[in-house]
Design a protein around this motif. Structure first.
Motif, PDB file in Angstrom:
ATOM      1  N   ASP A 184      13.359  14.418   0.909  1.00  0.00           N
ATOM      2  CA  ASP A 184      14.218  14.643   2.072  1.00  0.00           C
ATOM      3  C   ASP A 184      13.463  14.408   3.376  1.00  0.00           C
ATOM      4  OD1 ASP A 184      16.006  15.360   0.217  1.00  0.00           O
ATOM      5  OD2 ASP A 184      16.008  17.517   0.628  1.00  0.00           O
ATOM      6  N   LEU A 185      12.716  13.328   3.410  1.00  0.00           N
ATOM      7  CA  LEU A 185      11.972  12.890   4.580  1.00  0.00           C
ATOM      8  C   LEU A 185      10.814  13.829   4.937  1.00  0.00           C
ATOM      9  CD1 LEU A 185      14.912  11.718   6.872  1.00  0.00           C
ATOM     10  CD2 LEU A 185      13.450  10.313   5.408  1.00  0.00           C
ATOM     11  N   SER A 186      10.470  14.773   4.033  1.00  0.00           N
ATOM     12  CA  SER A 186       9.314  15.629   4.310  1.00  0.00           C
ATOM     13  C   SER A 186       8.198  15.269   3.349  1.00  0.00           C
ATOM     14  CB  SER A 186       9.675  17.098   4.100  1.00  0.00           C
ATOM     15  OG  SER A 186      10.762  17.448   4.895  1.00  0.00           O
ATOM     16  N   LYS A 187       6.983  15.354   3.832  1.00  0.00           N
ATOM     17  CA  LYS A 187       5.851  15.026   2.975  1.00  0.00           C
ATOM     18  C   LYS A 187       5.436  16.276   2.211  1.00  0.00           C
ATOM     19  CE  LYS A 187       3.789  11.287   5.698  1.00  0.00           C
ATOM     20  NZ  LYS A 187       2.700  10.911   6.625  1.00  0.00           N
ATOM     21  N   VAL A 188       5.201  16.041   0.932  1.00  0.00           N
ATOM     22  CA  VAL A 188       4.839  17.176   0.079  1.00  0.00           C
ATOM     23  C   VAL A 188       3.618  16.793  -0.736  1.00  0.00           C
ATOM     24  CG1 VAL A 188       5.603  18.763  -1.744  1.00  0.00           C
ATOM     25  CG2 VAL A 188       7.269  17.840  -0.155  1.00  0.00           C
ATOM     26  N   GLY A 189       2.622  17.694  -0.810  1.00  0.00           N
ATOM     27  CA  GLY A 189       1.464  17.461  -1.654  1.00  0.00           C
ATOM     28  C   GLY A 189       1.384  18.534  -2.723  1.00  0.00           C
ATOM     29  N   ILE A 190       1.073  18.101  -3.983  1.00  0.00           N
ATOM     30  CA  ILE A 190       1.007  19.077  -5.074  1.00  0.00           C
ATOM     31  C   ILE A 190      -0.354  18.972  -5.740  1.00  0.00           C
ATOM     32  CG2 ILE A 190       2.060  19.828  -7.250  1.00  0.00           C
ATOM     33  CD1 ILE A 190       4.610  18.409  -6.362  1.00  0.00           C
ATOM     34  N   ASP A 191      -0.958  20.125  -5.960  1.00  0.00           N
ATOM     35  CA  ASP A 191      -2.169  20.167  -6.782  1.00  0.00           C
ATOM     36  C   ASP A 191      -1.715  20.515  -8.180  1.00  0.00           C
ATOM     37  OD1 ASP A 191      -4.431  20.879  -8.185  1.00  0.00           O
ATOM     38  OD2 ASP A 191      -5.447  21.638  -6.377  1.00  0.00           O
ATOM     39  N   MET A 192      -1.841  19.505  -9.073  1.00  0.00           N
ATOM     40  CA  MET A 192      -1.216  19.711 -10.379  1.00  0.00           C
ATOM     41  C   MET A 192      -2.001  20.657 -11.275  1.00  0.00           C
ATOM     42  SD  MET A 192       0.401  16.016 -11.138  1.00  0.00           S
ATOM     43  CE  MET A 192       1.111  16.477 -12.646  1.00  0.00           C
ATOM     44  N   LEU A 193      -3.192  21.009 -10.907  1.00  0.00           N
ATOM     45  CA  LEU A 193      -3.918  21.980 -11.739  1.00  0.00           C
ATOM     46  C   LEU A 193      -3.636  23.420 -11.315  1.00  0.00           C
ATOM     47  CD1 LEU A 193      -7.403  20.347 -12.351  1.00  0.00           C
ATOM     48  CD2 LEU A 193      -5.528  20.696 -13.973  1.00  0.00           C
ATOM     49  N   THR A 194      -3.632  23.648 -10.017  1.00  0.00           N
ATOM     50  CA  THR A 194      -3.392  25.026  -9.561  1.00  0.00           C
ATOM     51  C   THR A 194      -1.915  25.297  -9.332  1.00  0.00           C
ATOM     52  OG1 THR A 194      -3.654  24.344  -7.275  1.00  0.00           O
ATOM     53  CG2 THR A 194      -5.622  25.157  -8.393  1.00  0.00           C
TER      54      THR A 194
END
Lengths: 435, 683
Positions: free
Chosen positions: B634-644
């Protein structure tokens, strides 16, 4: 009324000194038998014993002077003349409590009443005012009797104590006679013994002088409510809550017979002075009369609307007695007539526990659960009978008087009072000779 | 072993407290609730005639005991059972004759009360029928145990089938007499004195301090009266209650007729439909009556009356001369007895003999005052000329019997019920005098509770426990001192305690020992021998059979065997220790071998990215750190740490949404947490 010279009307308002303070003089109704007794004594010198030449008493005020004591021949002819339906006085103790017993002193000077609190109250016999009060017993008084020789009075109470009294109210003896309430006492014809009956189901025969229990008559299954000694034989009659009337031989203690005439508690048994008739009153609203020569009931008196509570033969008229009931009514009966010859349906507000005739037979005292002791006397010739006690028996324009008191009005009307129409009603009963 | 405790017993009459009628008494003790009797009040109608059911909880009742069939002792039962929330598990007992007559009487009661104008009957005939299936019968002297409440019925006389109940709860005995009579009459035995002493006596006090006239005397008066009336050509009317005393009167009359031949041509009629229906019951239960009847039964049935004729109704009756007529109801309220009385009362020759108790307000009560006229049912008044007699035959104990009964049973507490207020007070006073006020009297605690008034009695119960075989054999009993430790199983059964060793259970109690064998099949992803080695390093006493591929543990208590297709079966007998052990072993079986290692982390990350892509669209990887991904939602930047599982995003709502979504993805990838999933273990 016996008191021909009764002082009625308003006295002059003057103050009198009563010994302590000046008081307003109070007019007291007085029923004095002396003048009428005098009249009788004087007249009987020339009157024939048969009363043939005695003029009948006319139903007007002027004839009042001719009214003589019930013992007089011309009165004893007709017991109805002694029906005491005229209210004279109501005597009440200041701290009111039910009055269980009342008894005239043998000379008729005062009335002794026994209260629930165990107190004797003495009331003056002529003016009915208070004389004295004394704490006689520490339990409810149940019975007061006088010996035939008039020297001794016995009283019995709720706790089973019997006390001996002299005529000056001096207490000489007190002893525990029964384990339970003493209901009735009766002297033997010789005064040597007396009988007592109690809620412990027994009748006991006592030696009066030695205060010794001579015999215990056992056989009743429940409270023995009344006992009466035969006027001339050692025979006892007792009535019990188990509705049995038993006749006992006081000498052997044997039960001679049991009469099953009643279906509820027998509250009073009274031998007639003739020794043949035995009257029993019961809570089944009936009064029955037995002739012991046949051991058979020969009449039942029906009329009371509630339990019969008290009964007494008239001292002069053989066949006349009064009875009181639980609803406060007093009835007068003549043996041989099935209906009451007179009645005061609302004499008291509550149960008439005891009633006693004045020894002269012209006053009836009744003591009641409503705390009052009331005095009733004979109606005078020509009496208008307009006091509240006669009212319920009188027809008025509407036919019946107010509902509360006139509950029994219809039934009693016409035979209730013996005032104005009383002396004429005598004709109907065939007592024309009095005229 | 003794522990003393105070237990409170509550006794509450909800009917017949200071009154006669609607007997109903509630007993509560040790959590048990017993109801004695359940009657209606004859002087009231409708619901006001019932005992005060609203002051109790009908669902708490465990047991109902009915002493006899009279309406004032039994007629409330169908209402209680069918129209209240009566405990469906509660049991109801009465004696056999009571049950048999109960049905007939109550059906009649329903019919009569239905006919009464303006009254809705309390229950229907169906209700009565329904209760019949739940009422159990009990024999005299037979002890019944209902969940720890022991009770035993004894003969009470009064009527056929009349019983008094001795109830025992936790060692405390309560005797409820119901209506009883200690006088043997023509067909019933006198009430028994129970062979053991009750602690509490609940006793009737109908007659208070009255003592009866002798029975012979009353009988003679009765027969004399009847004979006199019929000999003078009159008719005798005996209004009676259909069952109970009526049978006694019939026996008396039949015997008297037998002895007087001159009377034998005078008929005795008995008209009662119920009585005829119940006569078989009387004829059946001859064995419950006294020797007099039984002796006569050997020759002929005493209830086959020689001179008594049963007739169906007034239509079958020819009124032509002297006769004796016994008809119900007993208080001349209506029905046949009233009809006959109205017909006969005008003649002086005729006689009325009342033999029972009459309630205020009924014609029978009124007739006792011998009135001149009596009201007819049609409102007119007629003359009364017939003789009226009242000879009581009520079979209740009088004062003498009550006194002796209390003296013989020697209770500690005495509770008076079923008596008019005044009579009861007098009786109480008299008993107080005998027992507590005079010397040598045995102390007695007397109560006369009002309706719904509770009597609370304290019972000090010694809590005793029997110990069986708990002490070791070689310890002499006298060396056991307070403070000695013993161990065993404490068993509570019907308020009695027993301490036993578990193996002795089947021997000393009714309890049985049960073994539970458990089997569990688990998947295994490592060689069986690896498991055996693992177990050996952890537990002792591992017996590994490599041929059969079976591991035995804990002396054979747990057996693990290899099944096909990479699974093992674990069998053990259920128990505290073995259950714990197998739980640990199961964890070991399910855990992966350390040599095998987990799936490569790159593979996990790949699957995670794939799932994220399916949910949110294209995913970009971050160079150098494979566990980080970026995506645009939805036009927002999202970062995911897939381990934590941490999510970076400026929009808080979105961050939360993505975090939740990723958590679910992780849960989908590693359904069993802790054991296998590294990331969960980390978090």
């Amino acid at each position: 009324m016996a008191g021909a010279n009764s002082s009625y009307g308003r006295p002059p308002r003057n103050d009198v000194f009563d010994g302590k303070q000046l008081r307003k003089a109070v007019a007291r109704r007085t029923v004095d038998f002396n003048s009428s007794a005098m009249r009788w004594f004087l007249d009987r010198a020339w009157q024939s014993e048969l009363g043939i030449d005695t003029p009948a008493i006319q139903p007007n005020m002027e004839s009042t002077v001719n009214l003589v004591p019930p013992a007089a021949d011309q009165m004893s002819e007709n017991p109805v003349t002694s029906a005491c339906t005229k209210f004279v006085h109501s005597s009440m103790n200041k701290p009111g409590c039910p009055i269980h017993a009342c008894k005239w002193t043998p000379e008729g000077k005062r009335l002794i009443t026994g209260a629930k609190t165990g107190e004797f109250t003495l009331w003056q016999g002529l003016t009915f005012n208070f004389e004295t009060i004394l704490q006689a017993h520490d339990a409810e008084l149940r019975s007061i009797i006088w010996s035939h020789d008039e020297n001794w009075m016995l009283s019995g109470d709720q706790k089973g104590t019997v006390k001996y009294w002299q005529s000056n109210m001096n207490n000489l003896q007190a002893f525990h006679a029964h384990k339970d309430t003493i209901r009735d006492l009766s002297f033997s014809h010789t005064d040597a013994k007396f009988a007592s009956c109690s809620d412990d189901n027994t009748v006991k025969v006592w030696d009066f002088v030695q205060i010794r229990e001579e015999r215990v008559l056992e056989g009743h299954g429940w409270d023995v409510r009344c006992v009466d000694w035969h006027p001339s034989y050692p025979i006892l009659a007792s009535g019990s809550k188990d509705s049995n009337l038993k006749i006992w031989d006081a000498k052997s203690g044997k039960n001679l017979t049991t009469l099953h005439g009643h279906k509820k508690t027998i509250v009073k048994v009274k031998w007639n002075a003739n020794g043949n008739w035995l009257l029993s009153g019961s809570q089944d609203q009936l009064i029955k009369i037995y002739d012991i020569r046949m051991m058979k009931e020969f009449q039942a008196f029906r009329g009371h609307k509630r339990e019969v509570t008290s009964m007494q033969w008239h001292p002069q008229h053989e066949n006349f007695f009064a009875s009181g009931a639980y609803d406060g009514a007093i009835y007068f009966w003549v043996v041989g007539q099935s209906d009451p010859v007179a009645s005061v349906p609302c004499a008291h507000q509550s149960s008439v526990w005891d009633l006693d005739w004045h020894p002269m037979g012209h006053i009836l005292a009744t003591s009641s659960n409503d705390h009052a002791t009331k005095f009733w006397t004979r109606q005078r010739p020509g009496d208008q009978m307009n006091d509240k006690y006669s009212a319920s028996g009188q027809p008025n324009e509407e036919g019946e008087r107010g509902s509360g008191r006139g509950r029994s009005a219809g039934r009693q009307r016409g035979r209730q009072g013996y005032g104005q129409n009383d002396y004429s009603s005598r004709d109907r009963q065939g007592h024309a000779r009095l005229r | 072993m003794n522990v003393s405790a105070e237990n409170e017993m509550q006794i509450m009459p909800i009917g017949a407290g200071n009154e006669v009628g609607r007997s109903c008494c509630i007993l509560k003790f040790m959590g048990k609730t017993v109801m004695f009797d359940c009657g209606v009040h004859p002087a009231y109608s409708g619901e006001s005639s019932l005992p005060f059911f609203d002051s109790i909880e009908p669902e708490e009742i465990d047991l109902v005991l009915i002493t006899h069939y009279h309406l004032d002792h039994a007629a409330g039962l169908p209402f209680l059972m069918e129209r209240t929330n009566f405990n469906p598990k509660a049991r109801v007992f009465m004696t056999q004759p009571t049950r048999a007559i109960y049905k007939a009487l109550l059906s009649d009661f329903v019919r009569v009360s239905r006919n009464a104008p303006g009254e809705e009957s309390l229950y229907t005939e169906e209700d009565v029928d329904k209760t019949m299936s739940r009422i159990e019968v009990v024999d005299y002297h037979a002890e019944v145990n209902v969940n720890g409440i022991k009770f035993r019925p004894f003969y009470a006389a009064h009527v056929l089938g009349g019983a008094m109940f001795m109830v025992e709860i936790a060692g405390v005995r309560i005797l409820y007499t119901g209506d009883y009579s200690r006088e043997e009459d023509r067909h019933l035995k006198a009430a028994e004195i129970p062979p053991f002493r009750p602690d509490v006596l609940i006793i009737e006090s109908t007659y208070g301090v009255q003592e009866h006239e002798g029975r012979r005397l009353r009988e003679r008066r009765f027969t004399d009266r009847v004979a006199r009336v019929v000999r003078q050509g009159g008719r005798v009317l005996l209004p009676v209650f259909a069952l109970g005393r009526a049978q006694e009167l019939l026996l008396i009359l039949d015997e008297f007729w037998e002895a007087n031949p001159d009377l034998q041509n005078i008929p005795i009629y008995y008209a009662s439909a119920i009585a005829q229906r119940c006569m078989p019951v009387y004829q059946t239960y001859i064995n419950m009556m006294n020797d007099n009847v039984r002796r006569r039964f050997e020759i002929s049935n005493p209830f086959d009356f020689k001179y008594v004729k049963n007739i169906r109704g007034i239509n079958h009756f020819e009124d032509d001369g002297p006769c004796v007529f016994m008809a119900s109801p007993g208080m001349l309220q209506n029905g046949l007895s009233r009809e006959l009385f109205e017909r006969w009362c005008t003649s002086k020759q005729n006689g009325l003999v009342l033999s029972g108790y009459s309630v205020e307000g009924t014609l029978a009560k009124h007739v006792l005052t011998e009135p001149d006229t009596i009201p007819r049912l049609d409102g007119r008044h007629v003359k009364r000329a017939c003789s009226v007699d009242y000879i009581t035959f009520a079979a209740h104990a009088d004062f003498k019997e009550t006194r002796m009964f209390i003296q013989d049973t020697t209770p500690t507490h005495c509770i008076l019920v079923h008596g008019e207020k005044n009579n009861m007070a007098r009786l109480r006073g008299a008993l107080e005098t005998i027992h507590n006020k005079s010397e040598g009297g045995k102390k007695l605690d007397i109560h006369s509770p009002l309706n719904c008034g509770t009597v609370k009695l304290k019972f000090k119960s010694e809590l005793n426990a029997r110990a069986i075989n708990v002490l070791s054999q070689n310890v002499a009993h006298d060396t056991v001192k307070p403070g000695t430790r013993v161990s065993g199983l404490l068993i509570q059964q019907d308020f009695a305690y027993t301490l036993v060793r578990p193996p002795d259970l089947p021997q000393y109690t009714t309890l049985k020992l049960t073994h539970i064998d458990q089997h569990q099949v688990l998947p295994i992803s490592k060689p069986f021998i690896t498991l055996a080695t693992q177990l050996k390093t952890t537990f002792r006493d591992i017996d590994y059979d490599d041929k059969k591929e079976i591991i035995r543990m804990a002396n054979g208590g747990v057996i693990i065997e290899l099944k096909e297709r990479n699974s093992v079966k674990m069998s053990w007998e259920s128990g505290y220790a073995s259950d714990l052990l197998t739980e640990a072993v199961a964890a070991m079986i399910l855990s992966k071998s350390p040599h095998e290692g987990d799936a490569p982390i790159s593979e996990i990350l790949r699957i995670g990215r794939k799932l994220l892509m399916a949910r949110f669209g294209p995913v970009r990887r971050v160079k150098g750190s494979p566990h980080l991904v970026r995506l645009v939602i939805d036009l927002s930047k999202v970062g995911i740490d897939m381990l934590t599982g941490e999510v970076e995003c400026t929009d808080e709502k979105l961050r939360e949404r993505v975090r939740l979504a990723y958590k679910r993805i992780q849960a989908a990838m590693f359904p069993i947490p802790d054991i296998m999933c590294e990331c969960c273990r980390a978090s």
